[in-house]
Design an enzyme around this catalytic site. Structure first.
Site, mmCIF file in Angstrom:
data_model
loop_
_atom_site.group_PDB
_atom_site.id
_atom_site.type_symbol
_atom_site.label_atom_id
_atom_site.label_comp_id
_atom_site.label_asym_id
_atom_site.label_seq_id
_atom_site.Cartn_x
_atom_site.Cartn_y
_atom_site.Cartn_z
ATOM 1 N N ASP A 449 7.111 -4.833 12.533
ATOM 2 C CA ASP A 449 6.985 -4.939 11.089
ATOM 3 C C ASP A 449 5.686 -4.287 10.624
ATOM 4 O O ASP A 449 4.752 -4.062 11.411
ATOM 5 C CB ASP A 449 7.032 -6.413 10.673
ATOM 6 C CG ASP A 449 7.714 -6.633 9.333
ATOM 7 O OD1 ASP A 449 7.766 -5.686 8.528
ATOM 8 O OD2 ASP A 449 8.192 -7.758 9.086
ATOM 9 N N ASP A 513 14.793 -6.181 3.258
ATOM 10 C CA ASP A 513 14.687 -7.627 3.482
ATOM 11 C C ASP A 513 15.781 -8.386 2.756
ATOM 12 O O ASP A 513 15.913 -9.603 2.935
ATOM 13 C CB ASP A 513 13.321 -8.137 3.007
ATOM 14 C CG ASP A 513 12.235 -7.932 4.048
ATOM 15 O OD1 ASP A 513 12.559 -7.670 5.211
ATOM 16 O OD2 ASP A 513 11.044 -8.026 3.680
#
Length: 723
Positions: A449, A513
């Site tokens: 990430d 997301d």
């Protein structure tokens, strides 16, 4: 000097050198084996203008009186004084080609600058080009911009690019090409949620399956610009460049700077032809993923920061029973990480949570036949971390001094800052920690990430996004070399780092997301314009979306996730009864059809009803690169909103072999499925749906089949089998 002519997959690129500088005189449809004398292209000279034909150079130059965007902007610093040699006059020294690649060296001995351009037209028609500028002088030369650009034909009158935000990445926008410059600028220090994955110029009304399109993509994960530049004489250039900060690239004598690669494709078959060129290139790479993409369970929306070993083992057991093949432990496993405001940078397993380390969970996962994956965020740091307290000088800021010594930090983003990978000691620390995790644990997959923009990003008081991006690339490359069997996903607060620069170093991207299936239909459709589905993570989330609050039936969520690298981000322990059986069925459908989904041609239908999306994949047999017949296909018919008309009517299915016959059947839902009554508005859908239909690919593409009236935010899945 003869022109250079590259040809591949219906595309020609012609580089002329007869004016002294290199110029792309054609990029578009294949021109065949022979070319005329290109002097016939000399234009008449209009009144009140330069008394010569002005070339749109391979590197457009003010010294040739080009009045649009220049290819090279910079200046020499002589005796500490900047601004000299501000206008270079590059002329061809050498130009060679083998018909696939071309190398052009241009030089200005007076300015002490040379530029080498490398162009490759790959077998599927994708063009890759980059420039390297070298300082041949005796004093420093500052590069402000080195842009890679291409001309488009006069009938390119519309421009399409993409934009977005967090949880709504890659949405299209269109405009007419008019005189002036349309610039998409990314100053995020990463690619950005709002970045345009593609900039496409095309003929009027170009669509998925029709029209001519010229499209470009810049393979760079840092600051950048993409643009279309239309000058007063009617010519239009499209291209891109790294957006360099103040004095980020100052070449000392003998030093060079190489641009990121610009990838470009031409299609006379609309946007689907552009996708074919990109997919062909991706799938021909020797390091492209070669094993079936496993069914994934990611733990984030299942447990968040609640890392109880018993809970996670129970979750792993439930996942394995469903048919999950890869179990990924998300954020929350390392020291001090009970929320998102502490712990980043301390890449040690938290002993208070995991007294025996990660081994008990890894053993529970692998003993059930699943791979184990782990979430990391190596480029970031919290101030509330041991490493920040020990090394405040490793935290990026605009000041030369650390924040502990009076230096200023950028504003926080998600309570985090950036670790300075340009600092060799910081880079080595991060490498060593991730390397140790991979050596000490059986980890098959990293979810990597990167959750903030790189704003006010500096090293030693100077702008350093350029060097930080290269250092991050080196980190990926070094870890991949040390652990070649570990796959890496690029996640960046969802889809904020999606580009071919990062995809050369990773095996998958997290598109967003947002797991809301309605949002995902658009996000995945436009991500898939460039990135093939085997590299795009698509997950089933809970019935009510974590990010939007919308509630969707399982079938809509599953059919959406099916056309990507399929998985779940959901506490599947709570899925019981008919829903659990339906979920098992979709997992089985994915494993049955993933070879097709991850190798076939992507097909997206054009249609008059904006509320109806029809897309699918078609398998092909190839003979010398020519499709010889589509043998199988899987299509989704998706209703995103209510229609103006009361019936959908007949829907054409494009992309099938027109000469073959197909059996068409409704794969989901069927009358026995729990979602059946929710999917359709009508009580009695078209009769053929109860059994099957047979028709040729030509009939299906031109006439189509009557489709059921679908409720909004519902979808059906169709299978086509060649007879």
């Amino acid at each position: 000097m003869q022109p250079l002519h590259l040809r591949s997959a219906g595309t020609s690129l012609v580089i002329s050198t007869h004016r002294g500088e290199a110029e792309i005189t054609h990029w578009g449809a294949d021109l065949g084996d022979s070319l005329p004398d290109l002097a016939i292209l000399n234009e008449p000279i209009p009144p009140s203008s330069i008394d010569a034909n002005v070339p749109a150079g391979l590197l457009p130059q003010a010294s040739s009186s080009w009045q649009g965007r220049q290819g090279l902007r910079g200046h020499r610093i002589t005796d500490g004084v900047p601004g000299f040699d501000f206008s270079v006059r590059l002329r061809v020294v050498r130009a060679t080609t083998d018909g696939i690649t071309a190398v052009v060296l241009q030089s200005d001995p007076d300015a002490g600058i040379s530029v080498t351009s490398n162009l490759t037209l790959h077998p599927g028609g994708l063009l890759e080009m980059r420039h390297t500028a070298t300082n041949d002088g005796s004093s420093p030369f500052q590069v402000d911009e080195l842009a890679t650009m291409l001309p488009v034909a006069p009938d390119a009158v519309e421009l399409l690019d993409l934009t977005g935000r967090w949880c709504r990445e890659r949405h299209p926008q269109r405009r007419a090409i008019q005189q002036g410059t349309w610039v998409r600028t990314g100053r995020h220090g990463r690619t950005g949620h709002d970045s345009s994955l593609l900039l496409a110029a095309g003929t009027a009304g170009f669509g998925n399956r029709h029209g001519k399109v010229w499209a470009t993509h810049l393979a760079w994960s840092g600051n950048h610009e993409q643009f279309a530049d239309s000058v007063a004489d009617g010519r239009t250039m499209v291209g891109g460049s790294e957006l360099l900060g103040s004095a980020e690239v100052v070449l000392q004598p003998g030093e060079s700077y190489t641009t990121p690669a610009l990838f470009a494709a031409y299609s006379d078959r609309g946007l689907d032809g552009i996708s074919e060129a990109f997919y062909s290139w991706f799938r021909s790479r020797p390091h492209h993923v070669g094993t079936p993409r496993p069914v994934v369970l990611n733990t984030w929306e299942a447990v968040y920061f609640d890392h109880s070993l018993d809970t996670l083992i129970e979750l792993a057991g439930s996942a394995a029973e469903l048919g999950v093949e890869r179990f990924v432990l998300d954020d929350g496993w390392f020291r001090g990480r009970r929320s998102d405001n502490a712990g980043l940078g301390d890449w040690y397993v938290d002993e208070t949570l995991w007294p025996a380390g990660l081994t008990p969970l890894i053993d529970a996962v692998t003993s059930r036949g699943m791979e184990f994956g782990l979430w990391v965020e190596p480029e970031m740091v919290n101030l509330d971390s041991d490493i920040a307290r020990e090394h405040p000088e490793w935290i990026v800021g605009p000041s030369a001094a650390s924040y502990k010594d009076g230096g200023r930090l950028p504003l926080e983003w998600r309570q985090q800052h950036v670790i300075d990978l340009v600092n060799p000691e910081a880079w080595q620390y991060v490498y060593d920690r991730i390397d140790t995790l991979l050596r000490e644990n059986t980890i098959s997959y990293l979810k990597w990430d990167q959750n903030r923009d790189l704003l006010e990003h500096g090293h030693g008081g100077r702008a350093s996004v350029h060097e930080q991006t290269l250092a991050a690339y080196r980190l990926f490359d070094a870890l991949r070399a040390a652990h070649p069997t570990v796959e890496i996903e690029s996640c960046s607060s969802g889809g904020a780092r999606v580009d071919l620069g990062i995809l050369e170093r990773t095996d998958r991207i997290w598109a967003s997301d947002c797991n809301d299936a309605l949002e995902r239909q658009t996000i995945q459709r436009w991500t898939g314009l460039v990135v093939p589905p085997e590299l795009v993570g698509g997950h089933i989330g809970p019935a009510t979306s974590h990010t939007t609050g919308r509630t969707h039936d399982l079938s809509f969520r599953a059919i959406t996730a099916l056309f990507g690298h399929f998985g779940m981000e959901w506490d599947v322990r709570s899925v019981t009864g008919a829903d659990r059986e339906e979920l098992k069925r979709f997992i089985a459908l994915y494993t049955e059809h993933r070879a097709l989904i991850h190798s076939g041609r992507m097909v997206r239908a054009d249609g008059p009803d904006e509320s109806l999306m029809v897309h699918g994949v078609v398998a092909s047999e190839h003979d010398g690169g020519t499709p010889a017949g589509a043998t199988a296909a899987l299509f989704a018919v998706v209703k995103t909103a209510t229609s103006f008309a009361e019936r959908i009517g007949r829907v054409a299915i494009p992309g099938l072999d027109p000469l073959r016959s197909y059996r068409v059947e409704l794969l989901f839902p069927t009358p026995v499925d729990a979602d059946y009554g929710h999917t359709f508005i009508e009580a009695k859908p078209a009769p053929w749906l109860a059994s099957w239909a047979e028709a040729t690919g030509r009939f299906l593409g031109e006439v189509g089949l009557p489709m059921p009236v679908l409720n909004p935010e519902h979808a059906i899945l169709l299978r086509f089998t060649a007879l």
